[in-house]
Scaffold this motif. Sequence first.
Motif, PDB file in Angstrom:
ATOM      1  N   GLN A 132     -19.856  66.936  86.991  1.00 48.66           N
ATOM      2  CA  GLN A 132     -20.912  66.232  87.732  1.00 48.66           C
ATOM      3  C   GLN A 132     -21.466  67.105  88.846  1.00 48.66           C
ATOM      4  OE1 GLN A 132     -18.523  62.745  88.677  1.00 48.66           O
ATOM      5  NE2 GLN A 132     -19.855  61.453  87.424  1.00 48.66           N
ATOM      6  N   ARG A 133     -20.580  67.820  89.549  1.00 51.10           N
ATOM      7  CA  ARG A 133     -21.048  68.682  90.636  1.00 51.10           C
ATOM      8  C   ARG A 133     -21.928  69.809  90.099  1.00 51.10           C
ATOM      9  NH1 ARG A 133     -15.692  67.431  92.220  1.00 51.10           N
ATOM     10  NH2 ARG A 133     -14.842  69.408  91.429  1.00 51.10           N
ATOM     11  N   MET A 134     -21.546  70.392  88.959  1.00 50.50           N
ATOM     12  CA  MET A 134     -22.373  71.440  88.357  1.00 50.50           C
ATOM     13  C   MET A 134     -23.733  70.884  87.973  1.00 50.50           C
ATOM     14  SD  MET A 134     -19.628  73.417  85.914  1.00 50.50           S
ATOM     15  CE  MET A 134     -17.977  73.786  86.515  1.00 50.50           C
ATOM     16  N   ALA A 135     -23.746  69.700  87.377  1.00 52.51           N
ATOM     17  CA  ALA A 135     -25.008  69.076  86.981  1.00 52.51           C
ATOM     18  C   ALA A 135     -25.863  68.753  88.194  1.00 52.51           C
ATOM     19  CB  ALA A 135     -24.733  67.818  86.164  1.00 52.51           C
ATOM     20  N   SER A 136     -25.233  68.267  89.262  1.00 52.86           N
ATOM     21  CA  SER A 136     -25.971  67.944  90.476  1.00 52.86           C
ATOM     22  C   SER A 136     -26.598  69.181  91.101  1.00 52.86           C
ATOM     23  CB  SER A 136     -25.058  67.261  91.495  1.00 52.86           C
ATOM     24  OG  SER A 136     -24.652  65.988  91.027  1.00 52.86           O
ATOM     25  N   ALA A 137     -25.958  70.324  90.906  1.00 53.99           N
ATOM     26  CA  ALA A 137     -26.495  71.590  91.411  1.00 53.99           C
ATOM     27  C   ALA A 137     -27.584  72.147  90.503  1.00 53.99           C
ATOM     28  CB  ALA A 137     -25.367  72.609  91.563  1.00 53.99           C
ATOM     29  N   GLY A 138     -27.810  71.485  89.367  1.00 59.00           N
ATOM     30  CA  GLY A 138     -28.865  71.919  88.458  1.00 59.00           C
ATOM     31  C   GLY A 138     -28.401  72.851  87.366  1.00 59.00           C
ATOM     32  N   TYR A 139     -27.087  72.973  87.185  1.00 62.19           N
ATOM     33  CA  TYR A 139     -26.556  73.896  86.178  1.00 62.19           C
ATOM     34  C   TYR A 139     -26.331  73.147  84.866  1.00 62.19           C
ATOM     35  CZ  TYR A 139     -23.896  77.732  84.136  1.00 62.19           C
ATOM     36  OH  TYR A 139     -23.472  78.765  83.332  1.00 62.19           O
ATOM     37  N   THR A 140     -26.929  73.658  83.793  1.00 59.03           N
ATOM     38  CA  THR A 140     -26.750  73.113  82.451  1.00 59.03           C
ATOM     39  C   THR A 140     -25.879  74.070  81.664  1.00 59.03           C
ATOM     40  OG1 THR A 140     -28.938  72.109  82.546  1.00 59.03           O
ATOM     41  CG2 THR A 140     -27.942  72.326  80.375  1.00 59.03           C
ATOM     42  N   TYR A 141     -24.821  73.564  81.053  1.00 60.97           N
ATOM     43  CA  TYR A 141     -23.847  74.446  80.424  1.00 60.97           C
ATOM     44  C   TYR A 141     -23.482  73.986  79.026  1.00 60.97           C
ATOM     45  CZ  TYR A 141     -20.900  70.624  81.939  1.00 60.97           C
ATOM     46  OH  TYR A 141     -20.388  69.375  82.138  1.00 60.97           O
ATOM     47  N   ARG A 142     -22.989  74.955  78.244  1.00 60.69           N
ATOM     48  CA  ARG A 142     -22.363  74.668  76.955  1.00 60.69           C
ATOM     49  C   ARG A 142     -20.842  74.713  77.098  1.00 60.69           C
ATOM     50  NH1 ARG A 142     -23.200  78.804  73.599  1.00 60.69           N
ATOM     51  NH2 ARG A 142     -24.229  80.106  75.142  1.00 60.69           N
TER      52      ARG A 142
END
Length: 204
Positions: A133-143
């Motif tokens: 969630q924190r990565m997504a909130s920072a705008g990071y999209t990952y596989r």
Amino acid sequence: MTVFPRSLCLTLLSAAALLGGCGGEQLPEPSGEGVVVPPVQTEVASDGVTASAAYCDDVTTWDPAWVALENEVLTLINQRRAAGATCGGVVKPAVAALTLDTKLRCASRKHSKDMGTNNFFSHTGSTGTTPWQRMASAGYTYRTAAENIAAGYGTAAAVVNGWMTSTGHCNNIMNGALKQTGIGYFNAPSSSYRAYWTQDFGTP
């Protein structure tokens, strides 16, 4: 009372499947300068988390000494990746260097600041957030994504050595499928561990 450094790691593949993790529940064991405690659960990303431009505002301007420590961790991690390593008795080949991603750095700094400010040590944030969630909130999209955290280590070399002597953390560091990283260091003098570290990894 002596306060020992601690570290935890989580690994995620394809936002929902376990890639490796750090093992099951174990008793703390002395490792290097302190105690390494594997996590007891693996979390997955949540849907519906949107990035906010303001999310990173409070960690964009950072203490220059803390930035230097973060940069030193990245240098040391990439040296370990270039040399190859043995994680939990398993030889890992050399892998390519990680590149710095500012969104992952934001997520890492946010969590280290949260742990230090609110005096806790966990992958789960003070408001219940997961690493994903924190990565997504920072705008990071990952596989693929992973997180290592630590507390109580006073130098970059100490925290990297602590991670490298723990199987799960070492596996994250030596995982060639992870291409980008961000490191967050926060110092909270009045907290239990004082020094808080987060390293988020990802592949977009």
